[in-house]
Write a protein that holds these residues in place. Structure first.
Motif, PDB file in Angstrom:
ATOM      1  N   HIS A  75       0.867  -1.193   0.000  1.00  0.00           N
ATOM      2  CA  HIS A  75       0.000   0.000   0.000  1.00  0.00           C
ATOM      3  C   HIS A  75       0.898   1.235   0.000  1.00  0.00           C
ATOM      4  O   HIS A  75       2.034   1.208   0.459  1.00  0.00           O
ATOM      5  CB  HIS A  75      -0.968  -0.012   1.175  1.00  0.00           C
ATOM      6  N   SER A  76       0.347   2.319  -0.513  1.00  0.00           N
ATOM      7  CA  SER A  76       1.185   3.485  -0.776  1.00  0.00           C
ATOM      8  C   SER A  76       0.349   4.754  -0.643  1.00  0.00           C
ATOM      9  O   SER A  76      -0.728   4.724  -0.049  1.00  0.00           O
ATOM     10  CB  SER A  76       1.729   3.387  -2.205  1.00  0.00           C
ATOM     11  N   PHE A  77       0.824   5.829  -1.235  1.00  0.00           N
ATOM     12  CA  PHE A  77       0.024   7.055  -1.270  1.00  0.00           C
ATOM     13  C   PHE A  77      -0.796   7.147  -2.564  1.00  0.00           C
ATOM     14  O   PHE A  77      -1.398   8.166  -2.845  1.00  0.00           O
ATOM     15  CB  PHE A  77       0.909   8.278  -1.048  1.00  0.00           C
ATOM     16  N   GLY A  78      -0.801   6.050  -3.322  1.00  0.00           N
ATOM     17  CA  GLY A  78      -1.668   5.961  -4.490  1.00  0.00           C
ATOM     18  C   GLY A  78      -1.235   6.853  -5.641  1.00  0.00           C
ATOM     19  O   GLY A  78      -0.199   7.513  -5.587  1.00  0.00           O
TER      20      GLY A  78
ATOM     21  N   VAL B 366     -13.166  19.813  18.961  1.00  0.00           N
ATOM     22  CA  VAL B 366     -13.085  18.585  18.174  1.00  0.00           C
ATOM     23  C   VAL B 366     -12.225  17.654  19.019  1.00  0.00           C
ATOM     24  O   VAL B 366     -11.080  17.984  19.307  1.00  0.00           O
ATOM     25  CB  VAL B 366     -12.413  18.879  16.811  1.00  0.00           C
ATOM     26  N   GLN B 367     -12.795  16.525  19.445  1.00  0.00           N
ATOM     27  CA  GLN B 367     -12.096  15.806  20.524  1.00  0.00           C
ATOM     28  C   GLN B 367     -11.136  14.707  20.063  1.00  0.00           C
ATOM     29  O   GLN B 367     -10.659  13.939  20.863  1.00  0.00           O
ATOM     30  CB  GLN B 367     -13.070  15.313  21.587  1.00  0.00           C
ATOM     31  N   GLU B 368     -10.815  14.656  18.751  1.00  0.00           N
ATOM     32  CA  GLU B 368      -9.806  13.671  18.352  1.00  0.00           C
ATOM     33  C   GLU B 368      -9.124  14.042  17.039  1.00  0.00           C
ATOM     34  O   GLU B 368      -9.654  14.803  16.224  1.00  0.00           O
ATOM     35  CB  GLU B 368     -10.424  12.279  18.194  1.00  0.00           C
ATOM     36  N   THR B 369      -7.942  13.493  16.881  1.00  0.00           N
ATOM     37  CA  THR B 369      -7.280  13.382  15.581  1.00  0.00           C
ATOM     38  C   THR B 369      -6.757  11.952  15.529  1.00  0.00           C
ATOM     39  O   THR B 369      -6.772  11.247  16.538  1.00  0.00           O
ATOM     40  CB  THR B 369      -6.060  14.325  15.462  1.00  0.00           C
ATOM     41  N   GLU B 370      -6.335  11.505  14.357  1.00  0.00           N
ATOM     42  CA  GLU B 370      -5.716  10.184  14.249  1.00  0.00           C
ATOM     43  C   GLU B 370      -4.480  10.293  13.370  1.00  0.00           C
ATOM     44  O   GLU B 370      -4.364  11.220  12.570  1.00  0.00           O
ATOM     45  CB  GLU B 370      -6.702   9.168  13.661  1.00  0.00           C
ATOM     46  N   TYR B 371      -3.594   9.305  13.493  1.00  0.00           N
ATOM     47  CA  TYR B 371      -2.362   9.335  12.702  1.00  0.00           C
ATOM     48  C   TYR B 371      -2.685   9.160  11.222  1.00  0.00           C
ATOM     49  O   TYR B 371      -3.767   8.717  10.848  1.00  0.00           O
ATOM     50  CB  TYR B 371      -1.385   8.260  13.187  1.00  0.00           C
ATOM     51  N   THR B 372      -1.723   9.512  10.393  1.00  0.00           N
ATOM     52  CA  THR B 372      -1.888   9.330   8.956  1.00  0.00           C
ATOM     53  C   THR B 372      -0.642   8.648   8.389  1.00  0.00           C
ATOM     54  O   THR B 372       0.372   8.551   9.074  1.00  0.00           O
ATOM     55  CB  THR B 372      -2.132  10.700   8.270  1.00  0.00           C
ATOM     56  N   GLY B 373      -0.741   8.164   7.182  1.00  0.00           N
ATOM     57  CA  GLY B 373       0.401   7.497   6.548  1.00  0.00           C
ATOM     58  C   GLY B 373      -0.053   6.837   5.267  1.00  0.00           C
ATOM     59  O   GLY B 373      -1.189   7.045   4.821  1.00  0.00           O
ATOM     60  N   ALA B 374       0.813   6.025   4.666  1.00  0.00           N
ATOM     61  CA  ALA B 374       0.469   5.327   3.431  1.00  0.00           C
ATOM     62  C   ALA B 374      -0.862   4.608   3.611  1.00  0.00           C
ATOM     63  O   ALA B 374      -1.102   3.973   4.636  1.00  0.00           O
ATOM     64  CB  ALA B 374       1.561   4.324   3.077  1.00  0.00           C
ATOM     65  N   GLY B 375      -1.740   4.718   2.632  1.00  0.00           N
ATOM     66  CA  GLY B 375      -3.025   4.026   2.687  1.00  0.00           C
ATOM     67  C   GLY B 375      -4.090   4.778   3.454  1.00  0.00           C
ATOM     68  O   GLY B 375      -5.278   4.692   3.149  1.00  0.00           O
ATOM     69  N   LYS B 376      -3.673   5.522   4.432  1.00  0.00           N
ATOM     70  CA  LYS B 376      -4.603   6.134   5.383  1.00  0.00           C
ATOM     71  C   LYS B 376      -4.378   7.636   5.339  1.00  0.00           C
ATOM     72  O   LYS B 376      -3.753   8.230   6.220  1.00  0.00           O
ATOM     73  CB  LYS B 376      -4.223   5.566   6.759  1.00  0.00           C
ATOM     74  N   HIS B 377      -4.846   8.232   4.252  1.00  0.00           N
ATOM     75  CA  HIS B 377      -4.441   9.589   3.926  1.00  0.00           C
ATOM     76  C   HIS B 377      -5.358  10.059   2.803  1.00  0.00           C
ATOM     77  O   HIS B 377      -5.878   9.247   2.040  1.00  0.00           O
ATOM     78  CB  HIS B 377      -2.975   9.541   3.470  1.00  0.00           C
ATOM     79  N   ILE B 378      -5.535  11.360   2.680  1.00  0.00           N
ATOM     80  CA  ILE B 378      -6.429  11.876   1.640  1.00  0.00           C
ATOM     81  C   ILE B 378      -6.031  11.395   0.233  1.00  0.00           C
ATOM     82  O   ILE B 378      -6.886  10.995  -0.551  1.00  0.00           O
ATOM     83  CB  ILE B 378      -6.528  13.432   1.731  1.00  0.00           C
ATOM     84  N   GLN B 381      -6.657   7.478  -0.335  1.00  0.00           N
ATOM     85  CA  GLN B 381      -8.082   7.155  -0.206  1.00  0.00           C
ATOM     86  C   GLN B 381      -8.880   7.702  -1.394  1.00  0.00           C
ATOM     87  O   GLN B 381      -9.772   7.039  -1.907  1.00  0.00           O
ATOM     88  CB  GLN B 381      -8.630   7.633   1.145  1.00  0.00           C
ATOM     89  N   LEU B 382      -8.514   8.901  -1.859  1.00  0.00           N
ATOM     90  CA  LEU B 382      -9.176   9.434  -3.050  1.00  0.00           C
ATOM     91  C   LEU B 382      -8.739   8.672  -4.308  1.00  0.00           C
ATOM     92  O   LEU B 382      -9.548   8.390  -5.191  1.00  0.00           O
ATOM     93  CB  LEU B 382      -8.873  10.928  -3.220  1.00  0.00           C
ATOM     94  N   ARG B 386     -11.110   6.700  -6.982  1.00  0.00           N
ATOM     95  CA  ARG B 386     -11.082   6.929  -8.434  1.00  0.00           C
ATOM     96  C   ARG B 386     -10.888   5.602  -9.176  1.00  0.00           C
ATOM     97  O   ARG B 386     -11.563   5.342 -10.159  1.00  0.00           O
ATOM     98  CB  ARG B 386      -9.959   7.917  -8.752  1.00  0.00           C
ATOM     99  N   GLN B 387      -9.982   4.750  -8.639  1.00  0.00           N
ATOM    100  CA  GLN B 387      -9.762   3.428  -9.256  1.00  0.00           C
ATOM    101  C   GLN B 387     -11.017   2.571  -9.234  1.00  0.00           C
ATOM    102  O   GLN B 387     -11.200   1.699 -10.072  1.00  0.00           O
ATOM    103  CB  GLN B 387      -8.694   2.663  -8.468  1.00  0.00           C
ATOM    104  N   ASN B 388     -11.856   2.786  -8.235  1.00  0.00           N
ATOM    105  CA  ASN B 388     -13.076   1.998  -8.111  1.00  0.00           C
ATOM    106  C   ASN B 388     -14.274   2.652  -8.805  1.00  0.00           C
ATOM    107  O   ASN B 388     -15.419   2.317  -8.518  1.00  0.00           O
ATOM    108  CB  ASN B 388     -13.385   1.723  -6.637  1.00  0.00           C
ATOM    109  N   GLY B 389     -13.966   3.591  -9.680  1.00  0.00           N
ATOM    110  CA  GLY B 389     -15.022   4.168 -10.515  1.00  0.00           C
ATOM    111  C   GLY B 389     -15.815   5.286  -9.874  1.00  0.00           C
ATOM    112  O   GLY B 389     -16.853   5.695 -10.395  1.00  0.00           O
ATOM    113  N   ILE B 390     -15.349   5.792  -8.723  1.00  0.00           N
ATOM    114  CA  ILE B 390     -16.046   6.905  -8.080  1.00  0.00           C
ATOM    115  C   ILE B 390     -15.598   8.201  -8.755  1.00  0.00           C
ATOM    116  O   ILE B 390     -14.397   8.436  -8.931  1.00  0.00           O
ATOM    117  CB  ILE B 390     -15.698   6.988  -6.564  1.00  0.00           C
ATOM    118  N   GLU B 391     -16.567   9.028  -9.123  1.00  0.00           N
ATOM    119  CA  GLU B 391     -16.241  10.305  -9.734  1.00  0.00           C
ATOM    120  C   GLU B 391     -15.866  11.316  -8.644  1.00  0.00           C
ATOM    121  O   GLU B 391     -16.604  11.486  -7.674  1.00  0.00           O
ATOM    122  CB  GLU B 391     -17.451  10.818 -10.535  1.00  0.00           C
TER     123      GLU B 391
END
Lengths: 102, 473
Positions: A75-78, B366-378, B381-382, B386-391
């Motif tokens: 997995h990556s940053f896509g 706002v009572q939380e934030t969470e970590y980010t990284g590969a896979g788990k990031h804007i 995820q976007l 897009r790969q799954n056909g979402i416009e």
């Protein structure tokens, strides 16, 4: 591909066949099996597709079909979604008013 | 003698497996009809606030920074009426050892498991809770298995969940991954039975009480800095534990006038157990697909009585769209210099909108934030969407259709928290209570319980029950 005893591998099992799935499951999910994967150290030499025994990181012995030797994280940053870069520019323009703050 | 390991065989042993794996005799708290003694359950099986602070503190959990988001507040004020635009603060829970507030839940559960001599812990979760349990198990020298719903039938996994699996493995946990379906519970029960490990459920009193420190801490911190209580606390809501624990902590701090708002990502129309729709969503938690079912029937969880009871504490329940949460995630990075995971920013997107309704001297948390990284990031995820056909496009977020489009707001003024009708949700919960318990006549005890459990009153509950055509005793 061949796995040697002690290799880190990924194994596969079918948990429930389509006809065994729970009644509350939606139709599309009922058409497919419930499947599972778990990783561990293989206990003997084997080929991909063989039924093998592994020892997981918690020490459980699990039997299943060998599907992957040395499973890796890919997995990556896509693929970059360039729209994202426009957001910051717009926000800074609205908040700080552009050129004055350059 | 070999045990029946078939689906029905294992499911029929569900209660005995759970009793051993949680160590709580839930029957002790049961009434005759619908009611059970929630506070007694929390008192007798949980920990006191002082004990929890000590338990969490000894593993580096809690006391996370409370940050004022000044640029974001100024941005909100650009679109507010004169004198409106509350100050927005965020509790940076990503600073916990495993990168999210879930460390608070896990700290208590794993401490309890260790104290009672369990050799290991198991949790069924595709969320940040897995890493939290794994991290705590590492500290306490316990073994750990995390059971995840991760793939669709093509073997395609949600990048966010795959990253969480990696993180669990980084802490030394075994991760058992499955395709879509609620029968994950069967695998979970088999593992509990096989190993004799503790069920570090998200929904036990230990777990929920662990979040009380969050509500308590933020209330104390605001008092110390501002000399008063926060006016509004917004909690991302899925299974209800975050909101329940935070609200209980606020009450323990005496912050009785603080409004508690739940916020979920709107995934209307997507079925959570659908193989085909599994990878059409861009949020794997914090969404209405968990938020609504758990609010209207909290006892659907993996323990007989859930300690997470969001309707008991919720003053408002709002939704925001996927595009709005992604946009706010980018805003937090670009205007506040905080790069955090998208799912945790659900309540941030809601707070940005709610702040515009409030007077400018008010404080919204706002009572939380969470970590980010590969896979788990804007970006990933976007990209996955897009790969799954979402416009994906800029436009009016109100036009977003979950599973088909993600609409990034073309202007931040378009970000709007949309209220859900809490009375409708209460009604649906009461209906479930009657139907699932097979109740024809409702006792006074049940009425009182339902009034408290829905944060309403006996008259409203009675009216709903009358409408549902049930005779009162």
């Amino acid at each position: 591909m061949r796995a040697k005893q002690g290799d880190w591998v990924n194994i596969y099992n079918t948990v429930l066949k389509p006809e065994e799935r729970a009644p509350q499951v939606p139709q599309d999910t009922k058409k497919v099996s419930l499947e599972t994967w778990v990783k561990g150290f293989i206990q003997h030499d084997a080929e991909i597709g063989d039924e093998v025994t592994i020892e997981t990181i918690t020490g459980r012995k699990v039997v299943g079909k060998l599907v992957e030797v040395n499973p890796s994280y890919s997995h990556s940053f896509g693929n970059t979604v360039p729209e994202v870069f426009k957001i910051g520019l717009q926000l800074k323009e609205i908040l700080f008013g552009g050129e004055d703050h350059e | 003698m070999s045990r029946d390991m078939s689906y029905s065989g294992v499911m029929s042993r569900r209660n005995e497996i759970m009793k051993r794996a949680v160590g709580i005799d839930y029957d002790k708290f049961e009434g005759i009809g619908i009611a059970f003694d929630y506070e007694k359950m929390m008192r007798e099986t949980g920990y006191t606030l002082e004990e929890m602070k000590r338990i969490q503190g000894s593993t580096g959990v809690g006391n996370t920074p409370l940050l004022e988001l000044r640029n974001l507040t100024n941005l909100a004020r650009k679109f507010s009426d004169e004198g409106k635009g509350a100050r927005i603060f965020i509790k940076d829970e990503a600073a916990n050892p495993s990168g999210s507030f879930k460390a608070r839940r896990a700290a208590n559960a794993v401490y309890h498991a260790k104290k009672h001599g369990y050799k290991g812990v198991i949790a069924a979760t595709s969320g940040n809770y897995g890493a939290a349990v794994a991290s705590q198990a590492a500290i306490h020298g316990l073994k750990c298995i995390i059971v995840q719903e991760c793939y669709d039938s093509r073997g395609v996994g949600q990048p966010e969940i795959i990253e969480k699996a990696r993180k669990c493995e980084a802490y030394g946990a075994e991760v058992v991954q499955l395709t879509v379906g609620p029968e994950l519970f069967y695998t979970f029960l088999r593992l509990l039975e096989e190993t004799g490990y503790f069920n570090a459920s998200l929904y036990t009193p230990f777990g929920i009480a662990g979040v009380e420190t969050l509500g308590y801490e933020l209330s104390m911190e605001v008092r110390e800095r501002e000399g008063r209580d926060p006016d509004v606390v917004v909690c991302t809501n899925a299974g209800g534990g975050n909101l329940t624990g935070t609200a209980r902590g606020l009450i323990k701090a005496g912050a009785d006038n603080t409004l508690v708002v739940g916020a979920s990502v709107n995934l209307k129309g997507l079925h959570m157990a659908s193989d085909e729709q599994f990878n059409k969503k861009s949020f794997t938690t914090g969404h209405t697909g968990f938020g609504i079912p758990f609010a209207t029937w909290p006892d659907r969880s993996d323990v007989p009585r859930s300690a997470a009871r969001p309707l008991r504490y919720m003053d408002r329940y709002v939704t925001v769209n996927q595009g709005e949460v992604f946009y706010m995630t980018e805003t937090l990075a670009q205007l506040e210099g905080l790069e955090r995971g998208p799912a945790g920013n659900t309540s941030l997107a809601a707070a940005f909108s709610l702040a515009q309704e409030l007077d400018e001297e008010k404080i919204i948390i706002v009572q939380e934030t969470e970590y980010t990284g590969a896979g788990k990031h804007i970006q990933p995820q976007l990209s996955f969407a897009r790969q799954n056909g979402i416009e994906i496009k800029f436009g009016d977020p109100r036009e977003e259709i979950p599973g088909k489009t993600i609409i990034l707001p073309e202007h931040p003024r378009l970000i709007k928290a949309i209220d859900l009708d809490l009375n409708k949700i209460r009604r649906s919960y009461i209906k479930n209570c009657l139907e699932i318990n097979n109740i024809n006549k409702v006792s006074e005890e049940d009425l009182e319980f339902l009034a408290v459990d829905t944060k309403s009153d006996i008259e409203s509950v009675s009216r709903i029950i009358e409408e549902l055509n049930i005779n009162k005793l």
